[in-house]
Scaffold this motif. Structure first.
Motif, PDB file in Angstrom:
ATOM      1  N   SER A   1       6.475  10.804   5.073  1.00 56.88           N
ATOM      2  CA  SER A   1       6.440  12.158   4.336  1.00 56.88           C
ATOM      3  C   SER A   1       5.720  11.946   3.012  1.00 56.88           C
ATOM      4  O   SER A   1       4.740  12.403   2.460  1.00 56.88           O
ATOM      5  CB  SER A   1       7.480  13.155   4.211  1.00 56.88           C
ATOM      6  OG  SER A   1       7.556  13.729   5.631  1.00 56.88           O
ATOM      7  N   ALA A   2       6.507  10.764   2.250  1.00 57.19           N
ATOM      8  CA  ALA A   2       6.088  10.427   1.141  1.00 57.19           C
ATOM      9  C   ALA A   2       4.802   9.916   1.029  1.00 57.19           C
ATOM     10  O   ALA A   2       3.842  10.160   0.270  1.00 57.19           O
ATOM     11  CB  ALA A   2       7.069   9.460   0.540  1.00 57.19           C
TER      12      ALA A   2
ATOM     13  N   ALA B   1      11.210   8.957   8.419  1.00 56.37           N
ATOM     14  CA  ALA B   1      10.720  10.169   8.594  1.00 56.37           C
ATOM     15  C   ALA B   1      10.207  10.342   6.959  1.00 56.37           C
ATOM     16  O   ALA B   1       9.060  10.818   6.710  1.00 56.37           O
ATOM     17  CB  ALA B   1      11.099  11.236   9.133  1.00 56.37           C
ATOM     18  N   LEU B   2      11.183  10.431   6.128  1.00 55.60           N
ATOM     19  CA  LEU B   2      10.934  10.915   4.863  1.00 55.60           C
ATOM     20  C   LEU B   2       9.838   9.944   3.946  1.00 55.60           C
ATOM     21  O   LEU B   2       9.179  10.180   3.392  1.00 55.60           O
ATOM     22  CB  LEU B   2      12.309  10.837   3.905  1.00 55.60           C
ATOM     23  CG  LEU B   2      13.165  12.055   4.248  1.00 55.60           C
ATOM     24  CD1 LEU B   2      14.431  11.615   3.510  1.00 55.60           C
ATOM     25  CD2 LEU B   2      12.474  13.288   3.523  1.00 55.60           C
TER      26      LEU B   2
ATOM     27  N   ILE C   1       2.400  10.729   3.229  1.00 58.52           N
ATOM     28  CA  ILE C   1       1.450  11.761   3.340  1.00 58.52           C
ATOM     29  C   ILE C   1       1.161  12.806   2.057  1.00 58.52           C
ATOM     30  O   ILE C   1       0.121  13.090   1.559  1.00 58.52           O
ATOM     31  CB  ILE C   1       2.075  12.935   4.465  1.00 58.52           C
ATOM     32  CG1 ILE C   1       1.953  12.064   5.748  1.00 58.52           C
ATOM     33  CG2 ILE C   1       1.083  14.118   4.718  1.00 58.52           C
ATOM     34  CD1 ILE C   1       2.838  12.902   6.839  1.00 58.52           C
ATOM     35  N   GLY C   2       2.405  12.754   1.085  1.00 60.97           N
ATOM     36  CA  GLY C   2       2.372  13.568  -0.134  1.00 60.97           C
ATOM     37  C   GLY C   2       1.488  12.797  -0.887  1.00 60.97           C
ATOM     38  O   GLY C   2       0.955  13.752  -1.858  1.00 60.97           O
TER      39      GLY C   2
ATOM     40  N   ASN D   1      17.006   7.122  10.701  1.00 63.25           N
ATOM     41  CA  ASN D   1      15.764   7.537  11.514  1.00 63.25           C
ATOM     42  C   ASN D   1      15.231   8.732  10.281  1.00 63.25           C
ATOM     43  O   ASN D   1      13.754   8.831  10.147  1.00 63.25           O
ATOM     44  CB  ASN D   1      15.586   8.145  12.681  1.00 63.25           C
ATOM     45  CG  ASN D   1      15.528   7.078  13.649  1.00 63.25           C
ATOM     46  OD1 ASN D   1      14.577   6.270  13.944  1.00 63.25           O
ATOM     47  ND2 ASN D   1      16.754   6.460  14.108  1.00 63.25           N
ATOM     48  N   LEU D   2      15.695   9.405   9.753  1.00 63.41           N
ATOM     49  CA  LEU D   2      15.496  10.513   8.539  1.00 63.41           C
ATOM     50  C   LEU D   2      14.586   9.684   7.463  1.00 63.41           C
ATOM     51  O   LEU D   2      13.778   9.831   6.955  1.00 63.41           O
ATOM     52  CB  LEU D   2      16.635  11.510   8.266  1.00 63.41           C
ATOM     53  CG  LEU D   2      16.197  12.472   7.167  1.00 63.41           C
ATOM     54  CD1 LEU D   2      14.931  13.151   7.550  1.00 63.41           C
ATOM     55  CD2 LEU D   2      17.422  13.250   6.578  1.00 63.41           C
TER      56      LEU D   2
END
Lengths: 451, 451
Positions: free
Chosen positions: B302-303, B298-299, B305-306, B294-295
């Protein structure tokens, strides 16, 4: 009971083909002559609304009750509400008492009364006995078609008595031994009747330590007893020990399936009776409520983020990374929540072992928090070339994972104590906790160290 | 079969009290004389590891097999692996063939061979017959304790034949009628045997259209047949029609419970055999894997969003509101996913109705998207006093909800086609979709309109 042979799937496929090609005369013949009621019910459940109505209209009136009893509550309600009392009586003639009572309970009270008045006296008394108990108790689940015998007769007399019957009710594995006043005394398994000397009396071979169920026992407890002791049928008695009827494994299997599905469906805010093919507007309405409840959670999380907007404005990397903290907490918490909700359903969790359980979850949260905090901290440091950021997100993840697993373990226990369904409310509350704590810990720490 | 009486909970409570007060002699007596094996198993399942080991050590050697068969796989494995072949044989003496085979399958191959060699010939042949089929098929589930009769004898002869037995195996509701070559011909229900004229032959009253199960049928299909046709036992045959044994409802009930729990547990990345009280390190290890998977999700989020960090830097309100868009999509999608996974497990979903289903979800997504988009847009406008922001978040929510429900409906179908368990992988993939699309739509639109 059974019917035809086990090759029903090809039959359903042939039926589907006939439906698609518009060969309705053929479909009608297959439904009413070929398929057992269970398969017709399965076919209805597997059909979108319009096709379903078409199929229903083709089922002959006297076959409809057989089909109705196998349908899920949602779909039963649709077709029952289109029937008048006469149609209901015609459709349900010959069904088991408990099945008639189940169907009746879906109807408005005025209709129930009309139907009961039109029944013959014996049937009415039987159905009323079942109706007098809530649907989710042994009384609501029971059947009144018991064969009872007296303890002082010989097995030979029992066998001759049985031969006067045309047939013995389905799922009869035992005869029930009762006193002159119809009080439960013991059980005589058919297998024991068959292997024992016909000249001895019922009293000598009957089973007096059989599992007996009181009419007000919740159906999930009945299911646990059947599952644990491999029962096929069990007698139901009232508070004075008088025999009321019996519960049979076929009805218990439905309870087991529904109980097990309850947690799965509730965790997504759904009902276990939900019709897979329910129409658009009904589906949209039911789901909208759940979305609204969850929106409150999301808004609360946003409000927490809003507190720290000045920090985010300064370090935009926080906005990029913050979903990771909330998401890891959510996943860890929901694992614990699922284990505890399942453990509660199976009756594993009691006051003596909750302390151990919460303690274990705390340590597991600490270990996994530390492992993944290190990984995420490393990723954050390299990505944004910022040691401090790594330290902050790592600490926030450890905090959130520990809170998440402890909340996941204790929330369902708290909700049960509050008499709120943990499967329904647990997930939403847990997400609220992991979102709020996750954002608060991460953005709060960042505010302390960056501003 | 059953035992004692149904008041087991108070007994377990008394036992717990005795454990806590250290009255071990009393505990030992209660376990080995008082409680049925099912309850001892339940007690072990409800105990943390140390207490569990203490309880296990008090169970007498010859009673251990009885208890073992009722334990969940996880816990069975622990205690089986501490036994040598002699202890295993002593413990399992008198168990049903299918139960012995189940236990054996948990052991290493070398031990299985040692145990088989030490069994008497008849038992070995029986156990080997069951072991030759995978555990999750009718063959692996079957019992070999069938009572078979020939079609040309009279019922009177059958009854006299049965009286030569000491007892009839549990869950026997029918005798199996076979040819001279042991091929299945029909079933003779005990109830029919009891009500029929003793002078007619088996052939005249036997049931020739009974449900017959082939040994390689998956156990979930067996469960569906039992549930649909209210079966208590069914004969199992090989590809040539030769009788191999029978499946009984008590084993099927376990399959039904496990199948239903499978979806619930898999959706949280857990196994349905998971022990509620598994020790810290085992628990941490199993859960760590799921957190890691699941991480990655999430990563990825985040990417995404980045990519839009410049936009967030300019309008920090985007960071405050963006979790709402992802969360609403996640909730809407997981509702659809749950309905479809349940529908697939019940066999409701087929190639003929998936089109309708995906179409319905699309419309439901559109309706609920529009409703909640309006609400959230209103909240955003008032909160940040920005019309544009309301319009952007509303549009993003509509997009994400539609994508979410269509993905929720089609992902499980796609995964099933790829032969991946939808309950296990569906949730993670869905969250990836709803996070990526949610952030992309919201921040992408914002970039277009603000920069």
């Amino acid at each position: 009971m059974a019917s035809d042979n086990y090759e029903v799937t090809p039959m359903i496929e042939r039926l589907n083909e006939a439906m698609e090609s518009g060969a309705f005369a053929q479909v009608r013949r297959m439904i009413n002559r070929g398929l057992p009621a269970q398969d017709v019910a399965h076919l209805l459940e597997s059909s979108p609304p319009k096709e379903r109505d078409l199929l229903w209209s083709m089922i002959e009136a006297e076959f409809r009750g057989d089909v109705l009893q196998y349908l899920t509550d949602d779909i039963q309600a649709i077709y029952l509400n289109r029937m008048n009392p006469e149609e209901f009586l015609a459709a349900t003639e010959g069904l088991d008492t408990d099945d008639i009572a189940d169907l009746l309970q879906q109807l408005p009270d005025t209709i129930i009364k009309e139907v009961l008045v039109s029944m013959d006296t014996q049937d009415r008394h039987r159905v009323e006995a079942v109706l007098s108990y809530p649907e989710d108790t042994a009384g609501g689940l029971m059947n009144t078609d018991t064969i009872t015998i007296r303890p002082d007769i010989t097995l030979d007399v029992v066998i001759r008595y049985l031969r006067r019957h045309q047939s013995i009710p389905d799922s009869t594995d035992s005869l029930i031994v009762v006193s002159r006043k119809d009080h439960f005394i013991g059980m005589l398994p058919l297998t024991r009747l068959l292997v024992s000397d016909p000249n001895i009396t019922v009293r000598e071979v009957m089973n007096t330590d059989a599992i007996v169920i009181s009419a007000d026992m919740p159906d999930s407890e009945v299911a646990n007893l059947f599952e644990k002791y491999d029962l096929i049928s069990a007698p139901v008695i009232d508070e004075n020990g008088a025999l009321l009827g019996r519960v049979t494994i076929d009805d218990v299997v439905d309870v087991i399936r529904e109980d097990a599905e309850h947690s799965l469906m509730s965790m997504a805010g759904l009902d276990e009776d939900e019709d897979t093919f329910s129409p658009v507007l009904l589906t949209a309405k039911r789901r909208a409520v759940w979305l609204g409840i969850n929106l409150l959670t999301a808004l609360l999380a946003s409000a927490v983020i809003g507190i720290f907007d000045a920090t985010i404005e300064k370090v935009v990397a926080l906005a990029v990374l913050m979903p990771i903290v909330a998401s890891m907490g959510g996943i860890a918490g929901s694992q614990t929540l699922t284990v505890v909700i399942r453990g509660m359903a199976l009756g594993h969790i009691n006051s003596g072992n909750t302390g151990w359980l919460i303690n274990r979850e705390f340590i597991v949260g600490l270990i996994n928090g530390a492992i993944w905090a290190a990984v995420v901290a490393g990723v954050a440091m390299f990505w944004f070339d910022d040691m401090m950021l790594g330290f902050i997100i790592g600490t926030a993840i450890i905090i959130n994972l520990i809170v998440a697993v402890v909340a996941g373990a204790s929330l369902p226990l708290f909700l049960k104590w509050m008499k709120i369904d943990p499967a329904l409310a647990g997930g939403v509350l847990l997400t609220t906790v992991t979102d709020v704590i996750g954002f608060m810990a991460f953005l709060g720490l960042a505010t302390v160290f960056y501003l």
